[in-house]
Design a protein around this motif. Structure first.
Motif, short mmCIF file in Angstrom:
data_model
loop_
_atom_site.label_atom_id
_atom_site.label_comp_id
_atom_site.label_asym_id
_atom_site.label_seq_id
_atom_site.Cartn_x
_atom_site.Cartn_y
_atom_site.Cartn_z
N UNK A 299 0.84 -1.20 0.00
CA UNK A 299 0.00 0.00 0.00
C UNK A 299 0.87 1.26 0.00
N UNK A 300 1.96 1.23 0.75
CA UNK A 300 2.88 2.37 0.77
C UNK A 300 3.42 2.65 -0.62
N UNK A 301 3.83 1.59 -1.31
CA UNK A 301 4.36 1.74 -2.66
C UNK A 301 3.27 2.23 -3.63
N UNK A 302 2.06 1.66 -3.50
CA UNK A 302 0.96 2.06 -4.37
C UNK A 302 0.63 3.55 -4.19
N UNK A 303 0.59 4.02 -2.96
CA UNK A 303 0.29 5.43 -2.71
C UNK A 303 1.35 6.34 -3.33
N UNK A 304 2.60 5.91 -3.25
CA UNK A 304 3.68 6.69 -3.85
C UNK A 304 3.51 6.78 -5.36
#
Length: 337
Positions: A299-304
């Protein structure tokens, strides 16, 4: 049905001011916010969140493609992904592909039609060349899956090392006839686990007398089928790398029903460290995967990617696995103390 104009009229404000309140504009007085809130409550007015998302060019939703929602591993992963996404005020759409390439492509259309801001692929059923064009519409992140040719973020487990440790454990217990049981050979997860299995076998090549491979095993019923397959082999394996706790549970339950002793006659290693591995008798030796850590990273990567719009950028994040030894491979657990 009340409209924003009705709210503005009752509050004694302009439509623009009401719109600013609804969209949390920073430069609106508390008095006006209260007047709008009272008017909305009186009229039973609910803002059209879909329209607001359209204006912002964001759906605030992510699609998660999994092969089977009934698989406890994917159920746990979905739960963890949802909890992580909610911290960013995002929602998830859960899409079950059932390992069908056409279903996967159908769900990828959600990105093309702007119904979602990004897609998390937890398995890959199509060739990458058929998936790549969808990057024109938004980010795709591989989760638990891997594709060498995919130039996108990938968050995965070290399947090679996990399978290596599990197989080495079986060999250290003295087993000479092994069975590697897996899902589809097209999956990179399966291919990496097979690499780990073969690496352990190569290190003990003088010990190994025989090894066999069985594909397309995913659940408990498949595990039962696997048991009946091996029970009719000329050289019956004494140890099985099951590739999943569901398959391992099916093998063990059918072995016991046929009066086989586990682990004396047949040792079994699963994968995932599901709750099922604890309640099966005997408990299943399994490989533990840190699902929560992986989900939050995804999720962290997706938000970035949603913010930066750098969709075509290969990044790999890998988590280590841990072998949890239980009764399906070791009769006297006190020996490990």
């Amino acid at each position: 049905m009340s409209t924003i104009e009705d709210v503005a009229k009752l509050a004694g404000l302009s439509r623009t001011t009401v719109s600013r309140v609804i969209n949390n504009h920073p430069y609106v007085s508390d008095d006006k916010k209260k007047r709008v809130a009272v008017a909305m409550d009186t009229l039973g007015f609910v803002p059209n969140s879909a329209a607001r998302r359209l204006r912002k060019q964001k759906a605030e939703t992510i699609a998660v493609l999994v092969p089977r929602v009934t698989n406890p591993f994917f159920s746990k992963l979905i739960e963890s992904l949802e909890m992580a996404a909610s911290e960013y005020k995002y929602k998830l759409i859960i899409c079950q592909t059932r390992y069908l390439p056409e279903k996967e492509l159908e769900y990828l259309q959600l990105l093309a039609t702007k119904q979602v801001d990004g897609i998390i692929l937890c398995s890959l059923q199509n060739k990458w060349e058929h998936v790549e064009p969808y990057l024109e519409h938004g980010p795709i992140v591989l989760c638990n899956e891997y594709a060498e040719e995919a130039k996108i973020p990938t968050v995965k487990f070290n399947q090679i090392e996990g399978a290596y440790e599990a197989t080495k454990h079986l060999l250290e217990q003295g087993h000479r006839r092994l069975l590697f049981c897996s899902g589809s050979e097209q999956s990179m997860v399966v291919q990496h686990r097979k690499m780990g299995f073969l690496r352990a076998v190569a290190e003990h090549k003088l010990q190994v007398e025989y090894m066999e491979f069985i594909e397309n095993a995913y659940d408990i019923e498949d595990g039962r089928r696997v048991f009946h397959t091996i029970s009719h082999m000329n050289k019956i394996p004494t140890a099985i790398f099951a590739g999943g706790d569901e398959v391992a549970a099916g093998i063990i339950s059918e072995a016991k029903r046929n009066l086989w002793h586990v682990p004396e006659q047949l040792a079994v290693v699963g994968f995932d460290n599901q709750l099922l591995s604890e309640i099966t008798e005997p408990a299943i030796t399994t490989v533990c995967q840190p699902v929560d850590k992986m989900a939050y990273k995804v999720i962290e990567v997706m938000m970035d990617k949603i913010v930066t719009k750098r969709y075509r950028h290969k990044e790999i994040y890998e988590f280590d696995l841990e072998l949890v030894v239980k009764g399906s491979t070791v009769k006297n657990m006190m020996m490990l103390a």
